[in-house]
Design a protein around this motif. Structure first.
Motif, PDB file in Angstrom:
ATOM      1  N   ASP A  61       0.793  -1.231   0.000  1.00 13.61           N
ATOM      2  CA  ASP A  61       0.000   0.000   0.000  1.00 13.61           C
ATOM      3  C   ASP A  61       0.831   1.291   0.000  1.00 13.61           C
ATOM      4  N   GLN A  62       2.130   1.165  -0.229  1.00 15.64           N
ATOM      5  CA  GLN A  62       2.913   2.386  -0.508  1.00 15.64           C
ATOM      6  C   GLN A  62       2.653   2.854  -1.947  1.00 15.64           C
ATOM      7  N   LEU A  63       1.968   1.993  -2.706  1.00 19.86           N
ATOM      8  CA  LEU A  63       1.652   2.315  -4.102  1.00 19.86           C
ATOM      9  C   LEU A  63       0.242   2.888  -4.226  1.00 19.86           C
ATOM     10  N   THR A  64       0.118   3.957  -5.018  1.00 17.22           N
ATOM     11  CA  THR A  64      -1.215   4.428  -5.410  1.00 17.22           C
ATOM     12  C   THR A  64      -1.289   4.389  -6.939  1.00 17.22           C
ATOM     13  N   CYS A  65      -2.292   3.668  -7.449  1.00 20.49           N
ATOM     14  CA  CYS A  65      -2.492   3.608  -8.902  1.00 20.49           C
ATOM     15  C   CYS A  65      -3.585   4.606  -9.277  1.00 20.49           C
ATOM     16  N   VAL A  66      -3.382   5.291 -10.383  1.00 21.02           N
ATOM     17  CA  VAL A  66      -4.417   6.202 -10.889  1.00 21.02           C
ATOM     18  C   VAL A  66      -4.874   5.693 -12.253  1.00 21.02           C
ATOM     19  N   HIS A  67      -6.143   5.375 -12.348  1.00 20.19           N
ATOM     20  CA  HIS A  67      -6.696   4.935 -13.629  1.00 20.19           C
ATOM     21  C   HIS A  67      -7.599   6.036 -14.180  1.00 20.19           C
ATOM     22  N   VAL A  68      -7.164   6.623 -15.278  1.00 18.30           N
ATOM     23  CA  VAL A  68      -7.938   7.713 -15.880  1.00 18.30           C
ATOM     24  C   VAL A  68      -8.830   7.141 -16.983  1.00 18.30           C
ATOM     25  N   ASN A  69     -10.134   7.239 -16.790  1.00 19.57           N
ATOM     26  CA  ASN A  69     -11.049   6.833 -17.850  1.00 19.57           C
ATOM     27  C   ASN A  69     -11.341   8.064 -18.712  1.00 19.57           C
TER      28      ASN A  69
END
Ligand code: XMP
Length: 325
Positions: A61-69
């Motif tokens: 959880d040190q990772l944040t993913c951003v998914h742009v639709n």
């Protein structure tokens, strides 16, 4: 400099070689990142998905993913990214519904290069806004692969977030930068990613936007998305998925006369394109069985709104390009 694949690096062709690579990268990522925070633009394509899965394994959880639709994705793709990464892999996933933003910016724009520029610039802007909402991010994950380095100085056209402003200076994390595409797929499989993510056909960064030829409208874009979904479904059912290099539909901004329920219609054609290629510099046409073309045609004409004709594009590259824009 260091961006050259080590000559001693063995080609990753098997599950056990992939496992060794994964172990090595997980250790290297932990060493590089320590207890820092990482941000990743996750398109759902094979490269960024493999990087996400490696980072989840290494730093959780040190990772944040951003998914742009951006509204130009294929049918079911945003849902699959949420299912695989948020629900199954328990990643921190920020899902950004930017559909209206992109489509409003693209309204009335018919020049292909202008469309690409708008999509690229808006993507950076949306990603920048999301990055600013998060505190203490030091690292930026990127799905750079070796051909990107060889062909274009490491600049990845389709999820390049290199255009971020000066003050958002992140240290890059690029765990698959020395891998060729086939190796990324072997690693993705070993990481447990679903087959339709791992063995995806190439998909352009501007997505369905370059297949909704001319100025994009929401209804014509839906015709592209729905016809593409039918084509993919029928190719999968006939065993062509994974055998044909790239296949998709195009809806040009023209209309012709048709007839339905005894009434004349004035609707768009759907063009089917199915090509084989090694590296996209040249392409030949797939000889799709006639019966399958007939089945796909009937489904598109019955199920896709605003369409009254289906065509098959027989043009190789060169003289044509693979995409229509
Ligand atoms: P063309 O149409 O030039 O396409 O024969 C060759 C390959 O590149 C893909 N393509 C793109 N990929 N951004 C991308 O990331 C783009 O703007 C773009 N335009 C084309 C195309 O799908 C094909 O695989």
């Amino acid at each position: 400099m260091a961006d050259v694949r080590p000559v001693t690096m063995e080609r990753i062709t098997t599950e056990s070689l992939a496992q060794a690579f994964i172990d090595e990268q997980v250790a290297a990522l932990r060493k590089q990142i320590g207890n820092g925070k990482v941000l990743l633009a996750l398109s759902g394509g094979v490269d960024s998905s493999v990087v996400a899965a490696l980072l989840i394994k290494a730093v959780g959880d040190q990772l944040t993913c951003v998914h742009v639709n951006h509204g130009l994705l294929r049918k079911g793709e945003p849902e699959q990214v949420i299912e695989v990464f948020r629900n199954q892999m328990k990643a921190n996933l920020v899902y950004v519904d930017a559909v209206d933003r992109f489509l409003d910016k693209l309204a009335g724009v018919s020049d292909p290069e202008e469309k690409r520029k708008i999509i690229g610039a808006e993507f950076i802007r949306v990603f920048e806004e999301e990055a600013r909402k998060l505190d203490g991010i030091r690292f930026l994950g990127q799905g750079t692969i070796y051909p990107d380095i060889l062909e274009s100085d490491g600049v990845k056209a389709h999820h390049n977030v290199g255009g971020l402003p000066e003050d958002l200076h992140f240290e890059l994390v690029e765990p698959v930068k020395f891998l060729y595409k086939d190796e990324v797929r072997v690693v993705g499989k070993a990481l447990g990613l679903p087959d339709n993510m791992v063995y995806r056909q190439p998909f352009p960064g501007p997505g369905l936007g370059v297949r909704c030829v001319g100025a994009i409208t929401r209804d014509r874009l839906e015709a592209v998305r729905e016809s593409d979904a039918i084509l993919r479904e029928e190719f999968a059912a006939s065993g062509l998925q994974g055998k044909v290099w790239q296949y998709f539909t195009i809806v040009p901004d023209i209309k012709s006369t048709g007839i339905k329920d005894n009434k004349r219609t004035w609707d768009w054609p759907v063009v089917i394109r199915a090509v084989n290629s090694v590296d996209a510099t040249a392409a030949t046409i797939e000889e799709v069985p006639y019966a399958l073309l007939g089945k796909i045609t009937n489904r598109i004409l019955a199920e896709v709104k605003g369409v009254n004709r289906v065509l098959y594009d027989l043009s190789p590259k060169p003289v044509a390009t693979i995409e229509w824009e």
